[in-house]
Structure formats: structure tokens, C-alpha cells
Write a protein that holds these residues in place. Structure first.
Motif, PDB file in Angstrom:
ATOM      1  N   SER A 236       0.844  -1.193   0.000  1.00 39.57           N
ATOM      2  CA  SER A 236       0.000   0.000   0.000  1.00 39.57           C
ATOM      3  C   SER A 236       0.876   1.238   0.000  1.00 39.57           C
ATOM      4  N   LEU A 237       0.283   2.337  -0.429  1.00 37.86           N
ATOM      5  CA  LEU A 237       0.923   3.640  -0.369  1.00 37.86           C
ATOM      6  C   LEU A 237       0.162   4.476   0.651  1.00 37.86           C
ATOM      7  N   GLY A 238       0.883   5.073   1.577  1.00 39.30           N
ATOM      8  CA  GLY A 238       0.237   5.843   2.629  1.00 39.30           C
ATOM      9  C   GLY A 238      -0.156   7.215   2.161  1.00 39.30           C
ATOM     10  N   THR A 239      -1.066   7.302   1.191  1.00 38.18           N
ATOM     11  CA  THR A 239      -1.485   8.595   0.674  1.00 38.18           C
ATOM     12  C   THR A 239      -2.619   9.160   1.511  1.00 38.18           C
ATOM     13  N   SER A 240      -2.907  10.418   1.305  1.00 33.78           N
ATOM     14  CA  SER A 240      -4.031  11.069   1.976  1.00 33.78           C
ATOM     15  C   SER A 240      -4.789  11.869   0.944  1.00 33.78           C
ATOM     16  N   SER A 241      -5.804  12.602   1.364  1.00 28.09           N
ATOM     17  CA  SER A 241      -6.602  13.380   0.422  1.00 28.09           C
ATOM     18  C   SER A 241      -5.811  14.539  -0.170  1.00 28.09           C
ATOM     19  N   TYR A 242      -4.601  14.804   0.343  1.00 29.94           N
ATOM     20  CA  TYR A 242      -3.800  15.910  -0.167  1.00 29.94           C
ATOM     21  C   TYR A 242      -2.576  15.435  -0.941  1.00 29.94           C
ATOM     22  N   VAL A 243      -2.381  14.092  -1.047  1.00 23.99           N
ATOM     23  CA  VAL A 243      -1.170  13.552  -1.644  1.00 23.99           C
ATOM     24  C   VAL A 243      -1.537  12.529  -2.708  1.00 23.99           C
ATOM     25  N   ASP A 244      -0.836  12.571  -3.831  1.00 23.18           N
ATOM     26  CA  ASP A 244      -1.007  11.621  -4.924  1.00 23.18           C
ATOM     27  C   ASP A 244       0.205  10.704  -4.942  1.00 23.18           C
ATOM     28  N   GLY A 245      -0.015   9.395  -5.073  1.00 21.51           N
ATOM     29  CA  GLY A 245       1.093   8.441  -5.075  1.00 21.51           C
ATOM     30  C   GLY A 245       1.267   7.790  -6.425  1.00 21.51           C
ATOM     31  N   PHE A 246       2.520   7.632  -6.846  1.00 23.13           N
ATOM     32  CA  PHE A 246       2.847   6.980  -8.112  1.00 23.13           C
ATOM     33  C   PHE A 246       3.852   5.883  -7.812  1.00 23.13           C
ATOM     34  N   TYR A 271      -2.267  -1.924  -3.448  1.00 25.21           N
ATOM     35  CA  TYR A 271      -2.000  -2.263  -4.835  1.00 25.21           C
ATOM     36  C   TYR A 271      -1.634  -3.731  -4.908  1.00 25.21           C
ATOM     37  N   SER A 272      -1.782  -4.305  -6.081  1.00 23.63           N
ATOM     38  CA  SER A 272      -1.412  -5.689  -6.345  1.00 23.63           C
ATOM     39  C   SER A 272      -0.861  -5.738  -7.752  1.00 23.63           C
ATOM     40  N   MET A 273       0.353  -6.279  -7.894  1.00 26.27           N
ATOM     41  CA  MET A 273       1.001  -6.293  -9.207  1.00 26.27           C
ATOM     42  C   MET A 273       1.588  -7.674  -9.483  1.00 26.27           C
ATOM     43  N   ASP A 274       1.189  -8.272 -10.603  1.00 26.31           N
ATOM     44  CA  ASP A 274       1.715  -9.571 -10.991  1.00 26.31           C
ATOM     45  C   ASP A 274       2.980  -9.393 -11.819  1.00 26.31           C
ATOM     46  N   VAL A 275       3.984 -10.202 -11.517  1.00 27.10           N
ATOM     47  CA  VAL A 275       5.290 -10.107 -12.163  1.00 27.10           C
ATOM     48  C   VAL A 275       5.842 -11.508 -12.372  1.00 27.10           C
ATOM     49  N   PRO A 276       6.871 -11.655 -13.208  1.00 29.78           N
ATOM     50  CA  PRO A 276       7.529 -12.955 -13.336  1.00 29.78           C
ATOM     51  C   PRO A 276       8.447 -13.201 -12.136  1.00 29.78           C
ATOM     52  N   ALA A 277       8.976 -14.396 -12.053  1.00 35.08           N
ATOM     53  CA  ALA A 277       9.913 -14.695 -10.969  1.00 35.08           C
ATOM     54  C   ALA A 277      11.149 -13.812 -11.088  1.00 35.08           C
ATOM     55  N   GLY A 278      11.706 -13.404  -9.947  1.00 40.96           N
ATOM     56  CA  GLY A 278      12.907 -12.575  -9.972  1.00 40.96           C
ATOM     57  C   GLY A 278      12.990 -11.669  -8.759  1.00 40.96           C
ATOM     58  N   ARG A 279      13.916 -10.741  -8.807  1.00 39.14           N
ATOM     59  CA  ARG A 279      14.077  -9.765  -7.740  1.00 39.14           C
ATOM     60  C   ARG A 279      13.672  -8.396  -8.270  1.00 39.14           C
ATOM     61  N   PHE A 280      13.020  -7.606  -7.403  1.00 36.92           N
ATOM     62  CA  PHE A 280      12.427  -6.351  -7.857  1.00 36.92           C
ATOM     63  C   PHE A 280      12.709  -5.223  -6.873  1.00 36.92           C
ATOM     64  N   THR A 281      12.725  -4.033  -7.430  1.00 35.52           N
ATOM     65  CA  THR A 281      12.870  -2.802  -6.651  1.00 35.52           C
ATOM     66  C   THR A 281      11.552  -2.052  -6.722  1.00 35.52           C
ATOM     67  N   VAL A 282      11.027  -1.664  -5.572  1.00 33.42           N
ATOM     68  CA  VAL A 282       9.727  -0.995  -5.529  1.00 33.42           C
ATOM     69  C   VAL A 282       9.911   0.397  -4.924  1.00 33.42           C
ATOM     70  N   CYS A 283       9.544   1.429  -5.694  1.00 35.36           N
ATOM     71  CA  CYS A 283       9.677   2.814  -5.254  1.00 35.36           C
ATOM     72  C   CYS A 283       8.367   3.555  -5.493  1.00 35.36           C
ATOM     73  N   ALA A 284       8.214   4.686  -4.809  1.00 36.79           N
ATOM     74  CA  ALA A 284       6.998   5.491  -4.954  1.00 36.79           C
ATOM     75  C   ALA A 284       7.360   6.966  -4.929  1.00 36.79           C
ATOM     76  N   THR A 285       6.554   7.732  -5.637  1.00 45.73           N
ATOM     77  CA  THR A 285       6.688   9.190  -5.650  1.00 45.73           C
ATOM     78  C   THR A 285       5.412   9.790  -5.083  1.00 45.73           C
ATOM     79  N   TYR A 286       5.562  10.708  -4.122  1.00 48.50           N
ATOM     80  CA  TYR A 286       4.410  11.358  -3.507  1.00 48.50           C
ATOM     81  C   TYR A 286       4.418  12.834  -3.889  1.00 48.50           C
ATOM     82  N   THR A 287       3.284  13.303  -4.418  1.00 45.52           N
ATOM     83  CA  THR A 287       3.167  14.705  -4.820  1.00 45.52           C
ATOM     84  C   THR A 287       1.853  15.267  -4.300  1.00 45.52           C
TER      85      THR A 287
END
Length: 339
Positions: A236-246, A271-287
């Protein structure tokens, strides 16, 4: 003068009594039906389409007038302008009926309707569609495979459509290669629209379809490769009514494996995202949201097992602790990834 009055008084008496005196002129009736069409003929015949044409009387061109065409299956015409099936009229000289059953008889009934709602005499013509010798053609086919809700199965959901107007069924075979050899039968008579299948592992699967219509005409085998993904990242992204998360997810090569945008809401956004097997980096931008009155700055965070870390938003500057931190080489699903 007395003789004239003696003649007129009986006529006047009859008129007041609602009777028409013998020999008096009768006003012309206002319910006269318009003339019918003429020279009705079949102008085109196909396996699923019929077109007829006709010559029209001048009455068709008066205000409010029209031509009404009704269709029935077989040799018995529609009994009235409101029975049978309405056929669109190409004003005012032709009408085309589709889709129809191949090798079947149909009867058209045609009326002229004037502006006052009066109908002409009926004119009819019976004809038949041609034999269907055209194989169905696939017009769309696509889908993908993802983990099921219980993460124990990978389910492929696919859909397909055809140009054939008759009822079509498909024989569906799944294969690991672009060949029918060694394929597995998925369905023997699947209807148009869609189908589901459960596959034993992720990867590329080849689905072969052979379409057969109601006339028994079959297409050649057609196939499409469908990708299936067997691992999932959830968080999950800890957004609020004043913040948009990407949200951005990168694979081990630094390529984007998926994105989620506009995850703004009052409270956390999952959020839920399907991916192939492997290692992943997960980042978010808050505006800040466009209509926000709060001067929050843009922030960038990436997930690590020890918690989220902030960085400047440049992919090359993602902190080492976050790179490949989500390990999906063995596990089917990793949850709680909250950058």
C-alpha cells in the motif's frame, strides 16, 4: 317564391336530421389509402444478407409519409405493418435485412404510410439467402494469465470474437510451442466471448483456436501467444486526500516491470502487481494533488526490509539497500511492500 320554399324545406329538414337527401353530392372521403409500391424485386443475396428494392408512388414524398418493411422467416408474409421484424429502409427505395440464417427462405412485406397514418395495400416478395461457404474469421483474440486469489493457481483469462454472424464454436488447444503437437485440449465447443484456463507454470503459452459456424464451415487453426505471470507483489501507499502516489516497480536489469498511478484517496491505497519470478525494486513518488492548498514537496521513497528510504527520484540513485529488495525467485507472493 312559395314554390322554391316548398322545394327547399324538405331538404333542409332532412339535413338537420343528419340524413343526405337523394341526389345530393357526397363529400370526398379523407381516409383514402395511399398507392402501394411497385416493381418490387430482390437486388442482392448473400449468405446472411438480403436486399430488396422497389419503385415508389409520388405519395411517398408528401410530408410525414414513409415506407414500412417487415420481414418473416418462410413464405408467409407479415399480416400487418406491426407484425414480423422491422427492416431498416434506405429512404425510400430499398431495404437490407441482416444478419440472417444462410440457406433459409424469407418474405418481405412492404407498405406505404402517408402522413395521416393510412397504409397502402401490401406488396410482398419471397427469396432465400445463399449457402454459407465462408469460414469464420477471428477478429480479436487476447488475454493474460495471473495468480488466482489463493495464489495456488495461475489462471489464463482470454476473449475472442469472430466476424461470422451465425453461432460459432471454437475448439481450443494449449501448447508450450507454436505447434499443435503435444497440445492439451482446453475446450471442444467454446462459445464466443471468452474462456479461462489454468496453467501449471508461468511463461508463454500458445492457444490454438479452430472456429466452426452453424453451417458446419470451419476455419484453419489460428493461434496467439499469451503471457502468464506467476508471482505477485502486494502492498500500500500511505497517501491522503492531499497527496497523490505513483508506484514504480523495476526488475533486476532496471527496467520497469509495472506502474500504478493516481493512487490518491483518504487513507492507505493498496496495490497488487503480478510479475515474473525474480528480484524487484519498488519505489513510490508522492506529490500534492492539483487542487491541494498545502505546499508539500515531492518526495521519493523505496522499500527495503528495514523500512522505506528516501532518495532524489533518479533511478540511477536508488539506494543500494532497495535494489532487488523484493525477492520473488521462490515465493509466489510478497506482501507488505509499502514504500
Amino acid at each position: 317564391m312559395r314554390r322554391v320554399l316548398a322545394t327547399l324545406l324538405p331538404v333542409l329538414a332532412l339535413t338537420l336530421a343528419g340524413q343526405t337527401p337523394s341526389g345530393a353530392a357526397v363529400p370526398e372521403a379523407t381516409t383514402t389509402a395511399p398507392p402501394p409500391v411497385s416493381s418490387i424485386a430482390v437486388t442482392a443475396r448473400y449468405d446472411h444478407t438480403l436486399t430488396i428494392g422497389w419503385a415508389v408512388p409520388a405519395a411517398v414524398y408528401t410530408p410525414g409519409a414513409s415506407v414500412v418493411v417487415r420481414l418473416t422467416r418462410g413464405a408467409t408474409p407479415a399480416a400487418s405493418p406491426t407484425t414480423g421484424y422491422a427492416v431498416p429502409v434506405t429512404f425510400p427505395r430499398s431495404a437490407t435485412a441482416r444478419p440472417l440464417t444462410s440457406s433459409a427462405a424469407y418474405t418481405f412485406a412492404v407498405w406505404v404510410r402517408d402522413g395521416a397514418g393510412h397504409y397502402s395495400a401490401r406488396r410482398t416478395i419471397t427469396t432465400s439467402t445463399l449457402e454459407d461457404v465462408t469460414a469464420p474469421r477471428l477478429t480479436s483474440f487476447g488475454g493474460s494469465g495471473h495468480l488466482s486469489a489463493d495464489t495456488s493457481r495461475i489462471t489464463v483469462a482470454a476473449s475472442w470474437t469472430t466476424n461470422d454472424v451465425e453461432a460459432v464454436r471454437a475448439r481450443i488447444i494449449r501448447s508450450t510451442t507454436p505447434s499443435l503437437t503435444g497440445g492439451v485440449l482446453v475446450a471442444s465447443a467454446a462459445p464466443p466471448g471468452g474462456f479461462t484456463d489454468t496453467v501449471p507454470h508461468e511463461g508463454t503459452w500458445y492457444y490454438f483456436l479452430r472456429l466452426t459456424d452453424a453451417s458446419g464451415v470451419s476455419s484453419p487453426w489460428l493461434y496467439r501467444p499469451l503471457e502468464t505471470l506467476g508471482h505477485r507483489i502486494r502492498g500500500s501507499l500511505g497517501t491522503s486526500s492531499y497527496v497523490d502516489g505513483f508506484l514504480s516497480v523495476y526488475d533486476s536489469s532496471g527496467n520497469q516491470a509495472g506502474t500504478e498511478s493516481s493512487l490518491a484517496d483518504d487513507g492507505p491505497d493498496s496495490y497488487s502487481m503480478d510479475v515474473p519470478a525474480g528480484r524487484f525494486t519498488v519505489c513510490a513518488t508522492y506529490t500534492p494533488l492539483p487542487d491541494s492548498h498545502f505546499p508539500e514537496e515531492v518526495h521519493h521513497f523505496c522499500w527495503t526490509p528495514a523500512g522505506r528510504v528516501e532518495y532524489d527520484g533518479t533511478v540511477a540513485n536508488i539506494p543500494p539497500a532497495a535494489r532487488g529488495a523484493v525477492d520473488l525467485r521462490v515465493a509466489k507472493e510478497v506482501t507488505g511492500i509499502n514504500p
